[in-house]
Design an enzyme around this catalytic site. Structure first.
Site, PDB file in Angstrom:
ATOM      1  N   HIS A  44       1.003  -1.091  -0.011  1.00  0.00           N
ATOM      2  CA  HIS A  44      -0.046  -0.012  -0.096  1.00  0.00           C
ATOM      3  C   HIS A  44       1.042   1.199  -0.039  1.00  0.00           C
ATOM      4  O   HIS A  44       0.301   2.338   0.005  1.00  0.00           O
ATOM      5  CB  HIS A  44      -0.959  -0.176   1.275  1.00  0.00           C
ATOM      6  CG  HIS A  44      -0.138   0.078   2.373  1.00  0.00           C
ATOM      7  ND1 HIS A  44       0.519  -0.728   3.444  1.00  0.00           N
ATOM      8  CD2 HIS A  44       0.064   1.400   3.307  1.00  0.00           C
ATOM      9  CE1 HIS A  44       0.985  -0.178   4.391  1.00  0.00           C
ATOM     10  NE2 HIS A  44       0.824   0.724   4.228  1.00  0.00           N
TER      11      HIS A  44
HETATM   12  C1  UD1 Z   1      -1.479   5.665   5.890  1.00  0.00           C
HETATM   13  C2  UD1 Z   1      -0.243   6.087   6.328  1.00  0.00           C
HETATM   14  C3  UD1 Z   1       0.725   4.992   6.467  1.00  0.00           C
HETATM   15  C4  UD1 Z   1       0.281   3.730   7.078  1.00  0.00           C
HETATM   16  C5  UD1 Z   1      -0.883   3.322   6.322  1.00  0.00           C
HETATM   17  C6  UD1 Z   1      -1.631   2.129   7.065  1.00  0.00           C
HETATM   18  C7  UD1 Z   1       0.127   8.653   6.145  1.00  0.00           C
HETATM   19  C8  UD1 Z   1       1.046   9.687   5.565  1.00  0.00           C
HETATM   20  N1  UD1 Z   1       0.242   7.341   5.668  1.00  0.00           N
HETATM   21  O1  UD1 Z   1      -1.033   5.507   4.636  1.00  0.00           O
HETATM   22  O2  UD1 Z   1       1.870   5.457   7.395  1.00  0.00           O
HETATM   23  O3  UD1 Z   1       1.290   2.562   6.742  1.00  0.00           O
HETATM   24  O4  UD1 Z   1      -1.837   4.669   6.642  1.00  0.00           O
HETATM   25  O5  UD1 Z   1      -2.379   1.597   6.470  1.00  0.00           O
HETATM   26  O6  UD1 Z   1      -0.788   8.945   6.982  1.00  0.00           O
HETATM   27  N2  UD1 Z   1      -9.166   5.201   1.725  1.00  0.00           N
HETATM   28  C9  UD1 Z   1      -9.937   4.506   1.542  1.00  0.00           C
HETATM   29  N3  UD1 Z   1     -10.937   4.135   2.993  1.00  0.00           N
HETATM   30  C10 UD1 Z   1      -9.894   4.301   3.940  1.00  0.00           C
HETATM   31  C11 UD1 Z   1      -8.664   4.576   4.070  1.00  0.00           C
HETATM   32  C12 UD1 Z   1      -8.161   5.244   2.851  1.00  0.00           C
HETATM   33  O7  UD1 Z   1     -10.765   4.740   0.524  1.00  0.00           O
HETATM   34  O8  UD1 Z   1     -10.745   3.450   4.881  1.00  0.00           O
HETATM   35  C13 UD1 Z   1      -8.517   5.950   0.863  1.00  0.00           C
HETATM   36  C14 UD1 Z   1      -8.264   7.562   1.242  1.00  0.00           C
HETATM   37  O9  UD1 Z   1      -9.581   8.066   0.646  1.00  0.00           O
HETATM   38  C15 UD1 Z   1      -6.884   7.963   0.242  1.00  0.00           C
HETATM   39  C16 UD1 Z   1      -6.167   6.606   0.186  1.00  0.00           C
HETATM   40  O10 UD1 Z   1      -6.971   5.510   0.379  1.00  0.00           O
HETATM   41  O11 UD1 Z   1      -7.321   8.246  -0.962  1.00  0.00           O
HETATM   42  C17 UD1 Z   1      -4.939   6.525   0.983  1.00  0.00           C
HETATM   43  O12 UD1 Z   1      -5.307   6.730   2.522  1.00  0.00           O
HETATM   44  P1  UD1 Z   1      -4.467   7.615   3.438  1.00  0.00           P
HETATM   45  O13 UD1 Z   1      -4.911   7.554   4.786  1.00  0.00           O
HETATM   46  O14 UD1 Z   1      -4.152   8.972   3.123  1.00  0.00           O
HETATM   47  O15 UD1 Z   1      -2.875   6.870   3.512  1.00  0.00           O
HETATM   48  P2  UD1 Z   1      -2.643   5.340   3.590  1.00  0.00           P
HETATM   49  O16 UD1 Z   1      -1.859   4.738   2.439  1.00  0.00           O
HETATM   50  O17 UD1 Z   1      -3.578   4.679   4.188  1.00  0.00           O
HETATM   51  N1  UDP Z   2      -3.603  -6.126   8.306  1.00  0.00           N
HETATM   52  C1  UDP Z   2      -5.010  -6.332   8.416  1.00  0.00           C
HETATM   53  N2  UDP Z   2      -5.782  -6.594   7.344  1.00  0.00           N
HETATM   54  C2  UDP Z   2      -5.223  -6.421   6.193  1.00  0.00           C
HETATM   55  C3  UDP Z   2      -3.754  -6.091   5.768  1.00  0.00           C
HETATM   56  C4  UDP Z   2      -2.988  -5.751   6.995  1.00  0.00           C
HETATM   57  O1  UDP Z   2      -5.231  -6.309   9.625  1.00  0.00           O
HETATM   58  O2  UDP Z   2      -5.851  -6.578   4.980  1.00  0.00           O
HETATM   59  C5  UDP Z   2      -2.741  -5.708   9.463  1.00  0.00           C
HETATM   60  C6  UDP Z   2      -1.535  -6.606   9.676  1.00  0.00           C
HETATM   61  O3  UDP Z   2      -1.672  -7.626   9.936  1.00  0.00           O
HETATM   62  C7  UDP Z   2      -0.668  -5.499  10.606  1.00  0.00           C
HETATM   63  C8  UDP Z   2      -1.385  -4.140  10.107  1.00  0.00           C
HETATM   64  O4  UDP Z   2      -2.389  -4.396   9.570  1.00  0.00           O
HETATM   65  O5  UDP Z   2      -0.927  -5.830  11.662  1.00  0.00           O
HETATM   66  C9  UDP Z   2      -0.271  -3.236   9.354  1.00  0.00           C
HETATM   67  O6  UDP Z   2      -1.100  -2.119   8.631  1.00  0.00           O
HETATM   68  P1  UDP Z   2      -0.600  -1.549   7.622  1.00  0.00           P
HETATM   69  O7  UDP Z   2      -0.067  -2.478   6.693  1.00  0.00           O
HETATM   70  O8  UDP Z   2      -1.852  -0.904   7.092  1.00  0.00           O
HETATM   71  O9  UDP Z   2       0.500  -0.349   8.010  1.00  0.00           O
HETATM   72  P2  UDP Z   2       1.830  -0.105   8.383  1.00  0.00           P
HETATM   73  O10 UDP Z   2       2.165  -1.093   9.429  1.00  0.00           O
HETATM   74  O11 UDP Z   2       2.453  -0.479   7.135  1.00  0.00           O
HETATM   75  O12 UDP Z   2       2.113   1.285   8.895  1.00  0.00           O
END
Ligand code: UD1
Ligand code: UDP
Length: 361
Positions: A208
């Site tokens: 992601h």
């Molecule tokens: C964020 C964090 C990252 C973390 C990740 C965990 C920042 C800069 N990054 O990245 O450190 O590893 O979360 O998963 O904060 N979206 C949806 N539905 C949701 C959530 C997100 O559609 O429930 C969409 C948002 O609208 C956005 C995109 O996904 O367009 C990215 O979401 P965002 O929270 O900005 O960043 P992540 O990639 O999730």
């Molecule tokens: N995870 C989850 N569902 C998924 C993918 C990941 O519960 O579909 C869990 C995973 O096991 C871990 C955490 O989410 O515990 C990691 O989160 P993510 O990869 O979103 O963020 P990061 O750790 O990179 O910040």
């Protein structure tokens, strides 16, 4: 003590689940959900499965550019902090929710407790690195998960405010793994609504990061690497790259890569533990692979968790199908030294430190 905790993203719900259980034994916690992650499978499922207390505030802020999201959170969190007047703010990791909360608190002279402090990539090109560095430098007490993070904080002059406690993700992994059981479900939720049969052997993929998802050609390399393996790949897709994953599945005619809806934590850790190997760019998943003793390939240019990168247990690969495929064949040697992620009681150590008193700002 009254602590305001701000969370917003999936991994923060997991850390908060482990911490809240310990923190609330002797302190008052006011939980704030910024809304950064909001889909039911990115948010509600964690609160439900992990029995996280219902947030006192749900700010409903998500999407937009980094600046837009952070700015909207900043003003909303400031209002909560003014109303609650807590003894401290507790934040986790490196998301925009973390940075916004820390910035609001520091200007109000509210002490900041930063859990998962000190990890460094060495490049400000990564959005999470910016959030981590700024939050660390605003924080009053810094809690490092691993010795390398502690060393980075010391190098940056923050050593006196920092301590190594271990990783709340290990606390959560140990606590919930027992509840998850060893057998994942018989079927899994496919991304476009159909049920996917649970394979007996499989690879687990999560991907992601902005760096791996902003260009279809990059994600295509990762998917092609998995398509070339001798067992199916289970890939729960983050909403960030849902459309791209579906598009590439069709254009590349993928059959071995199974796209899944985002999973709950119990299911995710069960798949981590049962996978042949893991390919990920997630900070959380690469640590869980290490905790479970499953070899991992991390598709990223930098080591965020160097303690996992020993004896081929976790190796970096570039977003290149041949490189990933080659790294998937390496034989791991698991370390026998003390666990650099602690003993599974990081949260207790954080709370014990709070019990000694928080220095004023
Ligand atoms: C964020 C964090 C990252 C973390 C990740 C965990 C920042 C800069 N990054 O990245 O450190 O590893 O979360 O998963 O904060 N979206 C949806 N539905 C949701 C959530 C997100 O559609 O429930 C969409 C948002 O609208 C956005 C995109 O996904 O367009 C990215 O979401 P965002 O929270 O900005 O960043 P992540 O990639 O999730
Ligand atoms: N995870 C989850 N569902 C998924 C993918 C990941 O519960 O579909 C869990 C995973 O096991 C871990 C955490 O989410 O515990 C990691 O989160 P993510 O990869 O979103 O963020 P990061 O750790 O990179 O910040």
């Amino acid at each position: 003590m009254k602590i305001v905790t701000v969370v917003g993203a999936r991994p923060q719900f997991i850390k908060a689940a482990a911490m809240s259980r310990v923190l609330r034994r002797a302190h008052t916690e006011v939980l704030v959900h910024t809304g950064q992650h909001y889909d039911p499978q990115m948010s509600d499922v964690f609160f439900r499965e992990l029995h996280i207390p219902k947030p006192a505030y749900d700010l409903g802020i998500s999407g937009g550019t980094h600046a837009e999201m952070t700015a909207r959170m900043l003003t909303a969190i400031e209002a909560v902090l003014l109303r609650e007047a807590p003894d401290a703010l507790l934040v986790y990791g490196d998301t925009n929710s973390t940075l916004a909360a820390a910035l609001a608190a520091v200007k109000l002279h509210i002490p900041i407790l930063h859990v998962e402090a000190g990890n460094r990539l060495g490049t400000m090109a990564n959005p999470e690195e910016i959030n981590r560095i700024l939050t660390d430098h605003m924080a009053t007490l810094l809690f490092a998960c691993v010795p390398s993070a502690m060393a980075s904080l010391t190098r940056e002059g923050l050593g006196e405010r920092a301590c190594w406690v271990g990783d709340p993700m290990l606390d959560a992994f140990r606590f919930y793994r027992a509840k998850a059981g060893d057998q994942p479900q018989r079927t899994l939720p496919g991304l476009d609504g159909q049920e996917i049969a649970m394979p007996s052997r499989f690879f687990y993929l999560t991907c992601h990061r902005e760096e791996n998802t902003r260009d279809d050609a990059v994600l295509a390399q990762i998917l092609l690497a998995m398509e070339g393996q001798d067992a199916p790949t289970l890939y729960p897709v983050h909403p960030r790259n849902r459309e791209a994953a579906l598009r590439l599945r069709d254009s590349l005619r993928l059959t071995k890569v199974k796209l899944l809806s985002p999973l709950g934590y119990l299911q995710s850790v069960a798949l981590v533990a049962a996978a042949q190997r893991i390919v990920t760019d997630s900070g959380g998943v690469q640590r869980e692979a290490f905790f479970a003793g499953v070899p991992c390939v991390t598709v990223f240019d930098h080591a965020v968790w160097p303690e996992t990168m020993v004896g081929n247990c976790n190796v970096l690969a570039s977003a290149d199908a041949a490189d990933i495929a080659g790294k998937l064949t390496l034989t791991p040697t698991w370390p026998t030294t003390d666990n650099p992620f602690g003993d599974g009681h990081a949260c207790e150590k954080v709370v014990a430190r709070l019990d000694q008193g928080i220095p004023s700002v």
